[in-house]
Motif scaffolding. Structure first.
Motif, mmCIF file in Angstrom:
data_model
loop_
_atom_site.group_PDB
_atom_site.id
_atom_site.type_symbol
_atom_site.label_atom_id
_atom_site.label_comp_id
_atom_site.label_asym_id
_atom_site.label_seq_id
_atom_site.Cartn_x
_atom_site.Cartn_y
_atom_site.Cartn_z
ATOM 1 N N GLN A 4 150.529 -33.701 58.457
ATOM 2 C CA GLN A 4 151.486 -33.615 57.383
ATOM 3 C C GLN A 4 151.744 -32.551 56.407
ATOM 4 N N GLU A 5 150.661 -31.565 56.565
ATOM 5 C CA GLU A 5 150.560 -30.466 55.833
ATOM 6 C C GLU A 5 150.672 -29.036 56.634
ATOM 7 N N GLU A 6 151.068 -29.253 57.792
ATOM 8 C CA GLU A 6 151.247 -28.192 58.939
ATOM 9 C C GLU A 6 152.664 -27.534 58.370
ATOM 10 N N GLU A 7 152.496 -26.196 58.382
ATOM 11 C CA GLU A 7 153.586 -25.350 57.989
ATOM 12 C C GLU A 7 153.560 -24.026 58.627
ATOM 13 N N GLU A 8 154.566 -23.768 59.313
ATOM 14 C CA GLU A 8 154.564 -22.215 60.041
ATOM 15 C C GLU A 8 155.405 -21.334 59.763
ATOM 16 N N ALA A 9 155.485 -20.207 59.597
ATOM 17 C CA ALA A 9 156.757 -19.149 59.554
ATOM 18 C C ALA A 9 156.397 -17.983 60.611
ATOM 19 N N ALA A 10 157.594 -17.751 61.290
ATOM 20 C CA ALA A 10 157.466 -16.756 62.140
ATOM 21 C C ALA A 10 158.783 -15.951 62.109
ATOM 22 N N GLU A 11 158.789 -14.479 62.401
ATOM 23 C CA GLU A 11 159.659 -13.559 62.313
ATOM 24 C C GLU A 11 159.856 -13.172 63.847
ATOM 25 N N VAL A 12 161.164 -13.476 64.322
ATOM 26 C CA VAL A 12 161.306 -13.216 65.757
ATOM 27 C C VAL A 12 162.571 -12.222 65.856
ATOM 28 N N GLY A 13 162.534 -11.252 66.567
ATOM 29 C CA GLY A 13 163.460 -10.336 66.849
ATOM 30 C C GLY A 13 164.164 -10.717 68.380
ATOM 31 N N TRP A 14 165.136 -10.033 68.504
ATOM 32 C CA TRP A 14 166.238 -10.349 69.510
ATOM 33 C C TRP A 14 165.167 -10.052 70.963
ATOM 34 N N GLN A 15 165.404 -11.147 71.664
ATOM 35 C CA GLN A 15 164.718 -11.143 73.041
ATOM 36 C C GLN A 15 163.443 -10.866 72.957
ATOM 37 N N GLU A 16 162.668 -11.089 71.809
ATOM 38 C CA GLU A 16 161.193 -11.170 71.807
ATOM 39 C C GLU A 16 160.525 -12.280 72.018
ATOM 40 N N LYS A 17 159.510 -12.158 72.917
ATOM 41 C CA LYS A 17 158.950 -13.315 73.689
ATOM 42 C C LYS A 17 157.813 -13.827 72.934
ATOM 43 N N PHE A 19 155.018 -16.926 73.125
ATOM 44 C CA PHE A 19 154.340 -17.768 74.352
ATOM 45 C C PHE A 19 153.973 -19.167 73.665
ATOM 46 N N SER A 20 154.207 -20.087 74.279
ATOM 47 C CA SER A 20 153.986 -21.651 74.012
ATOM 48 C C SER A 20 152.495 -21.666 74.399
ATOM 49 N N GLN A 21 151.870 -22.851 74.012
ATOM 50 C CA GLN A 21 150.675 -23.277 74.473
ATOM 51 C C GLN A 21 150.642 -23.450 76.087
ATOM 52 N N PHE A 22 151.805 -24.260 76.392
ATOM 53 C CA PHE A 22 152.009 -24.466 77.887
ATOM 54 C C PHE A 22 152.281 -23.347 78.545
ATOM 55 N N GLU A 49 144.806 -12.564 74.436
ATOM 56 C CA GLU A 49 143.533 -13.137 74.430
ATOM 57 C C GLU A 49 142.474 -12.070 74.188
ATOM 58 N N LYS A 50 142.544 -10.756 74.586
ATOM 59 C CA LYS A 50 141.554 -9.854 74.321
ATOM 60 C C LYS A 50 141.827 -9.352 72.908
ATOM 61 N N ALA A 51 143.120 -9.571 72.311
ATOM 62 C CA ALA A 51 143.184 -9.149 70.891
ATOM 63 C C ALA A 51 143.030 -10.369 69.910
ATOM 64 N N GLY A 52 142.550 -11.392 70.408
ATOM 65 C CA GLY A 52 142.252 -12.562 69.479
ATOM 66 C C GLY A 52 143.260 -13.865 69.708
ATOM 67 N N GLY A 53 144.064 -13.778 70.584
ATOM 68 C CA GLY A 53 145.070 -14.800 70.866
ATOM 69 C C GLY A 53 146.222 -14.825 70.176
ATOM 70 N N ARG A 54 147.022 -15.646 70.502
ATOM 71 C CA ARG A 54 148.600 -15.830 69.811
ATOM 72 C C ARG A 54 148.348 -16.163 68.489
ATOM 73 N N HIS A 57 151.835 -20.673 66.735
ATOM 74 C CA HIS A 57 151.240 -22.143 67.061
ATOM 75 C C HIS A 57 152.349 -23.096 67.677
ATOM 76 N N ARG A 58 153.274 -23.456 66.885
ATOM 77 C CA ARG A 58 154.216 -24.217 67.279
ATOM 78 C C ARG A 58 155.701 -23.753 67.534
ATOM 79 N N ILE A 59 156.033 -22.414 67.227
ATOM 80 C CA ILE A 59 157.152 -21.815 67.245
ATOM 81 C C ILE A 59 157.009 -20.769 68.310
ATOM 82 N N PHE A 60 157.725 -20.945 69.344
ATOM 83 C CA PHE A 60 157.927 -19.988 70.382
ATOM 84 C C PHE A 60 159.249 -19.624 70.843
#
Length: 491
Positions: A4-17, A19-22, A49-54, A57-60
Motif C-alpha cells: 500500500q506504500e509503493e510509489e514509483e515515478a519514471a521519466e520515459v522518452g519517445w521509443q525508450e525501452k 524492460f519489465s521483470q518478465f 545486470e552488470k550496472a546493478g540491475g534495472r 520496477h512496475r513501470i515499463f
C-alpha cells in the motif's frame, strides 16, 4: 515496503525501452532469443545486470517493434464485449498494420509501366488494401502484480498509449493529467486493489531562439506553397464593374410530394427583370428526368435530385428611390406522364431567388387550373390533358401586364402538392471590398431588391397608406379654419 506504500515515478522518452521483470527473465537466457531484436534485448539486459540491475520496477514500456505492439493492433476489438465475434472484414484487415513501408524510389519510366499489377502478391494486397497514414506506436505499461510477485503477464496493464502518424500528429491516450484527478485502475480479485497514476509532460521547453528559427522555416514553407497554389490558380479573373452585382446559384430540385398522379417531371425557367443579364452560354430553362413516386408516410414522394446552375449580373442604373428593380424569379410547372404517354399538368409555382447568400431550402406549394363539371375530370382521367396556362408568368404577374390592377376574378384553381428546392447562393461585387460608402450603397440596393421581391405586399400597403394620408391632408386643408381650431381645442 508494504504494497500500500509503493510509489514509483519514471521519466520515459519517445521509443525508450524500459524492460519489465518478465522480459528480464525471458531474455536473460540466450536460448530464448530467436530474432535479431531478441538478441539485442539480451545484450542490453546483460549490460543492465552488470550496472546493478534495472531502476524501474512496475513501470515499463513496449516500443513500436515489440511483439506486444503487433499483438495489440492485431487483436483490436470494436466493442468491449468478451464474446465479440470478429466480422469477415475485421479478420481480413487485422493483418494490415499501419506502418511505414520500406519502398525504394521508382523511376518515372518504371512507374508508368506498372500502373496495373495483374498478379498482386498477398503482401502487396495487405500493404495497398486501404489508404492509411503510417503510425508509430508506444505503450507505457504497469506491472500491478502482488508485492514480490512481479513478472506475470496477467497483471500487465496499459497505462498510456502514444501514437505519432506520418503527418506529425501526436496522440496520447489517456491525456495528460493536468488539473484532473489521477487515473484509477481497479483490479479483480479478493483484495480489489485500486492503483492510481498520473501522466505529466516533462519535455524541455523550446528556447525562444529555436522557436523563432522554426517559425521562419514554417513561414518560408508556407510562402512557397502559397506561390505554388497561386501558380495553379492564376490571376485572370472576370472583373465586375463597381456598381454591378453578380449572383451565382447552385441549385437542386430535391423532391416533389403530394401530387395525384405518378411519374412526375418538372419544367422550369428563369425570368430576368430589367437591369439583369446573363452570359450567352447560360441556360435559363431546364427539364428534370421523369421520376416514379414512393410512399413516405402519408404522401407520395418523387426524389429528383436534379442540379442546375444560374449565373446572373445586376447592373445598377438610376439610383432614385422610385426606380426599384425586381429580383429574378424561377417559374416551374410539374407534369405527369403515364404508360400510355398521356401527360397532365399537376401544378404551377414560382420561386423568388433568395436575396441573401448562403444555403436556402425552400418548399414551394403549387396549384393548377380546373374546369367545373364531371366531364373535365373524366377527360383528365381517361385521355389526359388538362387546362394549361398560355403564359406561365401568370403565376405571379405576367410579363406583358402594363396596368395598375390585375384581376383574377373567375379564374378557378385547385391546390396540389409542393416542390422542394435547395439553393446555394453566392454574391460577388466589387463594392464589398471598397470603402464603407460604396458598401452601404450596395447594401441599400440589395435591401431594396429584397424588399421588392419578398415583401412586395408590404410595399403596396405603405403606398396605399401614403395615398390615404395625402387625401386626409387635402380634406383637412379644405375645412374652415374655425372648425379646425374648435376641434383642436376640444381634443
Amino acid at each position: 515496503r508494504p504494497p500500500q506504500e509503493e510509489e514509483e515515478a519514471a521519466e520515459v522518452g519517445w521509443q525508450e525501452k524500459l524492460f519489465s521483470q518478465f522480459e528480464v527473465d525471458l531474455y536473460r537466457s540466450e536460448s530464448a532469443c530467436q530474432t535479431p531484436l531478441d538478441r539485442q534485448y539480451h545484450e542490453e539486459i546483460l549490460k543492465l545486470e552488470k550496472a546493478g540491475g534495472r531502476k524501474n520496477h512496475r513501470i515499463f514500456t513496449y516500443t513500436d517493434h515489440d511483439r506486444f505492439t503487433n499483438l495489440e493492433e492485431h487483436c483490436l476489438k470494436v466493442t468491449d464485449s468478451d464474446h465479440e465475434v470478429p466480422s469477415y472484414l475485421a479478420e481480413r484487415m487485422a493483418n494490415v498494420r499501419r506502418r511505414r513501408q520500406d519502398r525504394r524510389p521508382m523511376e518515372a519510366s518504371a512507374l508508368k509501366s506498372k500502373i496495373i499489377t495483374w498478379e498482386p502478391t498477398e503482401e502487396f494486397i495487405k500493404n495497398n488494401h486501404v489508404i492509411n497514414t503510417p503510425v508509430q506506436t508506444m505503450y507505457i505499461m504497469g506491472d500491478l502484480g502482488p508485492y514480490g510477485k512481479l513478472g506475470h503477464r496477467e497483471y500487465e496493464h496499459v497505462l498510456c498509449t502514444i501514437k505519432v502518424d506520418g503527418n506529425g500528429v501526436i496522440t496520447v491516450k489517456p491525456d495528460f493529467t493536468g488539473s484532473k484527478g489521477a487515473y484509477r485502475i481497479e483490479l479483480d480479485g479478493e483484495k480489489r486493489e485500486v492503483w492510481k497514476y498520473t501522466i505529466e509532460n516533462v519535455s524541455v521547453q523550446v528556447q525562444p531562439e529555436e522557436e523563432e528559427r522554426e517559425q521562419c522555416v514554417f513561414r518560408d514553407l508556407y510562402g512557397r506553397h502559397k506561390e505554388y497554389l497561386n501558380g495553379l490558380v492564376g490571376s485572370e479573373f472576370e472583373m465586375i464593374l463597381p456598381g454591378a452585382l453578380r449572383l451565382f446559384v447552385n441549385g437542386e430540385i430535391v423532391s416533389a410530394q403530394g401530387y395525384e398522379y405518378d411519374n412526375l417531371y418538372v419544367h422550369f425557367f428563369l425570368e430576368l427583370p430589367n437591369q439583369w443579364s446573363s452570359p450567352a452560354f447560360q441556360q435559363l430553362s431546364g427539364v428534370t428526368q421523369t421520376c416514379a413516386t414512393k410512399t413516405v408516410g402519408w404522401e407520395n414522394m418523387a426524389y429528383f435530385c436534379y442540379p442546375f446552375t444560374l449565373d446572373m449580373f445586376f447592373t445598377q442604373g438610376d439610383e432614385s428611390e422610385d426606380s426599384l428593380s425586381q429580383w429574378p424569379v424561377l417559374y416551374f410547372e410539374v407534369l405527369s406522364l403515364d404508360f400510355w404517354q398521356r401527360y397532365r399538368v399537376e401544378g404551377y409555382g414560382s420561386l423568388v431567388l433568395p436575396a441573401s447568400p448562403g444555403l436556402h431550402v425552400l418548399t414551394i406549394p403549387t396549384w393548377r387550373p380546373v374546369e367545373l363539371g364531371t366531364v373535365a375530370e373524366l377527360r383528365r382521367f381517361f385521355i389526359g390533358g388538362s387546362p394549361e396556362l398560355e403564359d406561365i408568368t401568370y403565376v405571379r404577374i405576367p410579363s406583358t401586364f402594363k396596368g395598375e390592377r390585375l384581376s383574377r376574378f373567375g379564374f378557378r384553381t385547385e391546390t396540389t402538392g409542393s416542390v422542394t428546392f435547395r439553393l446555394y447562393c453566392l454574391q460577388q461585387s466589387k463594392a464589398f471590398l471598397e470603402t464603407s460608402a460604396l458598401r452601404q450603397r450596395m447594401q441599400s440596393v440589395l435591401d431594396r431588391l429584397g424588399d421588392f421581391s419578398q415583401q412586395s405586399s408590404v410595399y403596396d400597403v405603405l403606398e396605399a397608406f401614403q395615398r390615404a394620408r395625402r387625401r386626409m391632408q387635402e380634406a383637412r386643408e379644405s375645412l374652415p379654419q374655425d372648425l379646425i381650431s374648435t376641434s383642436a381645442s376640444t381634443a
